[in-house]
Scaffold this motif. Structure first.
Motif, mmCIF file in Angstrom:
data_model
loop_
_atom_site.group_PDB
_atom_site.id
_atom_site.type_symbol
_atom_site.label_atom_id
_atom_site.label_comp_id
_atom_site.label_asym_id
_atom_site.label_seq_id
_atom_site.Cartn_x
_atom_site.Cartn_y
_atom_site.Cartn_z
ATOM 1 N N ILE A 112 -15.257 35.190 73.755
ATOM 2 C CA ILE A 112 -15.165 34.483 75.047
ATOM 3 C C ILE A 112 -13.709 34.197 75.400
ATOM 4 O O ILE A 112 -13.258 34.473 76.526
ATOM 5 N N ILE A 113 -12.963 33.650 74.449
ATOM 6 C CA ILE A 113 -11.552 33.354 74.701
ATOM 7 C C ILE A 113 -10.775 34.635 74.976
ATOM 8 O O ILE A 113 -9.956 34.701 75.895
ATOM 9 N N GLY A 114 -11.036 35.675 74.170
ATOM 10 C CA GLY A 114 -10.342 36.937 74.367
ATOM 11 C C GLY A 114 -10.650 37.565 75.710
ATOM 12 O O GLY A 114 -9.768 38.130 76.368
ATOM 13 N N PHE A 115 -11.914 37.481 76.148
ATOM 14 C CA PHE A 115 -12.312 38.087 77.417
ATOM 15 C C PHE A 115 -11.593 37.424 78.589
ATOM 16 O O PHE A 115 -10.969 38.101 79.419
ATOM 17 N N PHE A 116 -11.656 36.109 78.670
ATOM 18 C CA PHE A 116 -11.056 35.424 79.820
ATOM 19 C C PHE A 116 -9.525 35.440 79.762
ATOM 20 O O PHE A 116 -8.868 35.553 80.805
ATOM 21 N N SER A 117 -8.960 35.334 78.577
ATOM 22 C CA SER A 117 -7.503 35.423 78.480
ATOM 23 C C SER A 117 -7.021 36.826 78.836
ATOM 24 O O SER A 117 -5.954 36.993 79.436
ATOM 25 N N THR A 118 -7.820 37.845 78.513
ATOM 26 C CA THR A 118 -7.459 39.216 78.868
ATOM 27 C C THR A 118 -7.511 39.414 80.372
ATOM 28 O O THR A 118 -6.626 40.059 80.963
ATOM 29 N N LEU A 119 -8.542 38.882 81.024
ATOM 30 C CA LEU A 119 -8.614 38.967 82.483
ATOM 31 C C LEU A 119 -7.396 38.325 83.128
ATOM 32 O O LEU A 119 -6.777 38.906 84.043
ATOM 33 N N LEU A 120 -7.040 37.139 82.662
ATOM 34 C CA LEU A 120 -5.896 36.430 83.241
ATOM 35 C C LEU A 120 -4.596 37.174 82.966
ATOM 36 O O LEU A 120 -3.759 37.340 83.863
ATOM 37 N N ALA A 121 -4.414 37.622 81.728
ATOM 38 C CA ALA A 121 -3.183 38.331 81.370
ATOM 39 C C ALA A 121 -3.069 39.649 82.116
ATOM 40 O O ALA A 121 -1.976 40.028 82.566
ATOM 41 N N THR A 122 -4.187 40.354 82.274
ATOM 42 C CA THR A 122 -4.153 41.644 82.974
ATOM 43 C C THR A 122 -3.819 41.459 84.447
ATOM 44 O O THR A 122 -3.010 42.214 85.021
ATOM 45 N N PHE A 123 -4.417 40.467 85.066
ATOM 46 C CA PHE A 123 -4.159 40.211 86.492
ATOM 47 C C PHE A 123 -2.693 39.838 86.723
ATOM 48 O O PHE A 123 -2.000 40.459 87.548
ATOM 49 N N LEU A 124 -2.207 38.855 85.970
ATOM 50 C CA LEU A 124 -0.830 38.395 86.170
ATOM 51 C C LEU A 124 0.181 39.443 85.714
ATOM 52 O O LEU A 124 1.210 39.649 86.360
ATOM 53 N N GLY A 178 -2.781 52.657 82.252
ATOM 54 C CA GLY A 178 -1.826 51.679 81.727
ATOM 55 C C GLY A 178 -2.354 50.264 81.790
ATOM 56 O O GLY A 178 -2.125 49.458 80.887
ATOM 57 N N VAL A 179 -3.097 49.951 82.859
ATOM 58 C CA VAL A 179 -3.684 48.618 82.995
ATOM 59 C C VAL A 179 -4.712 48.375 81.892
ATOM 60 O O VAL A 179 -4.732 47.314 81.256
ATOM 61 N N ILE A 180 -5.573 49.367 81.653
ATOM 62 C CA ILE A 180 -6.593 49.216 80.611
ATOM 63 C C ILE A 180 -5.943 49.133 79.231
ATOM 64 O O ILE A 180 -6.367 48.339 78.385
ATOM 65 N N SER A 181 -4.918 49.932 78.997
ATOM 66 C CA SER A 181 -4.212 49.874 77.710
ATOM 67 C C SER A 181 -3.602 48.494 77.496
ATOM 68 O O SER A 181 -3.707 47.912 76.408
ATOM 69 N N GLY A 182 -2.963 47.955 78.532
ATOM 70 C CA GLY A 182 -2.399 46.613 78.420
ATOM 71 C C GLY A 182 -3.468 45.568 78.190
ATOM 72 O O GLY A 182 -3.272 44.623 77.411
ATOM 73 N N ALA A 183 -4.623 45.731 78.847
ATOM 74 C CA ALA A 183 -5.722 44.788 78.648
ATOM 75 C C ALA A 183 -6.235 44.847 77.208
ATOM 76 O O ALA A 183 -6.531 43.805 76.604
ATOM 77 N N LEU A 184 -6.321 46.037 76.644
ATOM 78 C CA LEU A 184 -6.775 46.162 75.257
ATOM 79 C C LEU A 184 -5.785 45.500 74.306
ATOM 80 O O LEU A 184 -6.182 44.803 73.364
ATOM 81 N N PHE A 185 -4.498 45.708 74.529
ATOM 82 C CA PHE A 185 -3.495 45.057 73.689
ATOM 83 C C PHE A 185 -3.563 43.535 73.835
ATOM 84 O O PHE A 185 -3.404 42.794 72.852
ATOM 85 N N ALA A 186 -3.772 43.057 75.063
ATOM 86 C CA ALA A 186 -3.886 41.619 75.279
ATOM 87 C C ALA A 186 -5.107 41.056 74.567
ATOM 88 O O ALA A 186 -5.056 39.960 73.977
ATOM 89 N N PHE A 187 -6.220 41.806 74.601
ATOM 90 C CA PHE A 187 -7.434 41.343 73.925
ATOM 91 C C PHE A 187 -7.224 41.294 72.417
ATOM 92 O O PHE A 187 -7.627 40.328 71.759
ATOM 93 N N VAL A 188 -6.611 42.324 71.859
ATOM 94 C CA VAL A 188 -6.351 42.339 70.419
ATOM 95 C C VAL A 188 -5.425 41.200 70.031
ATOM 96 O O VAL A 188 -5.610 40.546 68.994
ATOM 97 N N THR A 189 -4.413 40.934 70.861
ATOM 98 C CA THR A 189 -3.499 39.822 70.588
ATOM 99 C C THR A 189 -4.247 38.497 70.543
ATOM 100 O O THR A 189 -4.021 37.668 69.654
#
Length: 303
Positions: free
Chosen positions: A104-116, A223-234
């Motif tokens: 849950i935390i990873g999903f919403f933080s990834t959405l926010l990080a990907t958007f910004l 590139g957006v999806i790759s960044g989102a995956l890295f953000a989720f893993v982080t």
């Protein structure tokens, strides 16, 4: 690249020496994985290889620690595994609750990080953007600043603003750590972006919104999806910030592993580590496939 037939003896020596060194470094990096995975199937509660495991005796191997991930913390783990048992596991099992929190935390933080992060990358890619280098340095600073300093700063800031011990605070903190990865991957994708495509769309009457969603977004999507995956893993892998800003009952998988090492030494930690390795390999494979797709879209032949 193959060794040419006209290579000198010195070049041949360096050719094979270089490959041997690369192989040794690779083996050194994956050695912990090669040790953790078989240990997670140890039938005994030890973190070492037993004599039965070394002799490949089937009785030396067991999935008991993977089963413990489902039962640890349950009200009645020995009950028949019917619908009520699974409901008990879903509600009370410590590792399952930690996994739910991490997802849950990873999903919403990834959405926010990907958007910004995508918005920031698009802005920084504009040549007329003032102070681009300074802004880029500030935005990617969470990757450079030691995580303990970031966690300490977030703790004092959250304490003053009331965000401490809240899921919103954890999501915002993880998004802060994930934004640099999104910026870097999207910016790298925009380097090969042909700006004449957007100019052609504008000349044909397309407004900026239509141009973005019809032309820009499909080309930078890998590139957006790759960044989102890295953000989720982080987010999924982060423990230091959670220790500082989360409440005691807001357990994530890394924090549960940390507590397990400190309070209850159990090979179940190795089972979780094995699962995380498999998930990481799957995500990295996805990132590589997306990278190749991005190169094809930009007309770059794979090397």
């Amino acid at each position: 690249m193959a060794l040419p037939i006209y290579a000198s003896p010195l070049e041949r020596i360096w050719y094979y020496t270089y490959r041997i060194l690369c192989a040794l470094i690779f083996l050194f990096l994956i050695a912990p994985i090669l040790i953790v995975i078989p240990l997670s199937f140890n039938a005994e509660p030890y973190f070492t290889f037993t004599e039965k495991m070394l002799s490949l005796d089937p009785t030396g191997y067991s999935t008991r620690w993977y089963d413990l991930l489902l039962t640890f913390g349950m009200t009645d783990p020995d009950a028949a595994r019917d619908s009520s048992w699974w409901a008990d596991a879903w509600a009370n099992a410590a590792w399952i609750n930690a996994a739910k929190n991490s997802v849950i935390i990873g999903f919403f933080s990834t959405l926010l990080a990907t958007f910004l992060g995508t918005l920031a990358a698009l802005g920084l890619s504009r040549p007329e953007m003032p102070f681009r280098r300074v802004i880029m340095a500030v935005l990617i600073s969470p990757m450079i600043v030691p995580i303990i300093i970031t966690a300490t700063g977030l703790f004092f800031f959250y304490s003053a603003t009331g965000l401490a011990n809240s899921y919103i605070g954890i999501i915002m903190a993880h998004a802060t750590l994930g934004i640099p990865f999104v910026i870097i991957t999207v910016t790298a994708t925009l380097v090969g972006f042909d700006q004449t495509l957007t100019q052609a769309a504008a000349s044909l009457g397309a407004n900026p919104t239509t141009t973005f969603f019809k032309i820009t977004m499909p080309l930078i999507l890998p590139g957006v999806i790759s960044g989102a995956l890295f953000a989720f893993v982080t987010s999924f892998d982060e423990v230091v910030v959670v220790l500082f800003v989360a409440a005691h009952d807001q357990q994530t998988i890394p924090r549960q592993m940390w507590n397990g090492i400190r309070e209850q030494i159990s090979p179940a930690i190795l089972s979780v580590a094995t699962i995380l390795v498999i998930v990481s390999i799957a995500l990295l494979t996805t990132v590589e496939l997306l990278r190749r797709r991005s190169e094809r879209l930009r007309g770059i032949s794979p090397g």
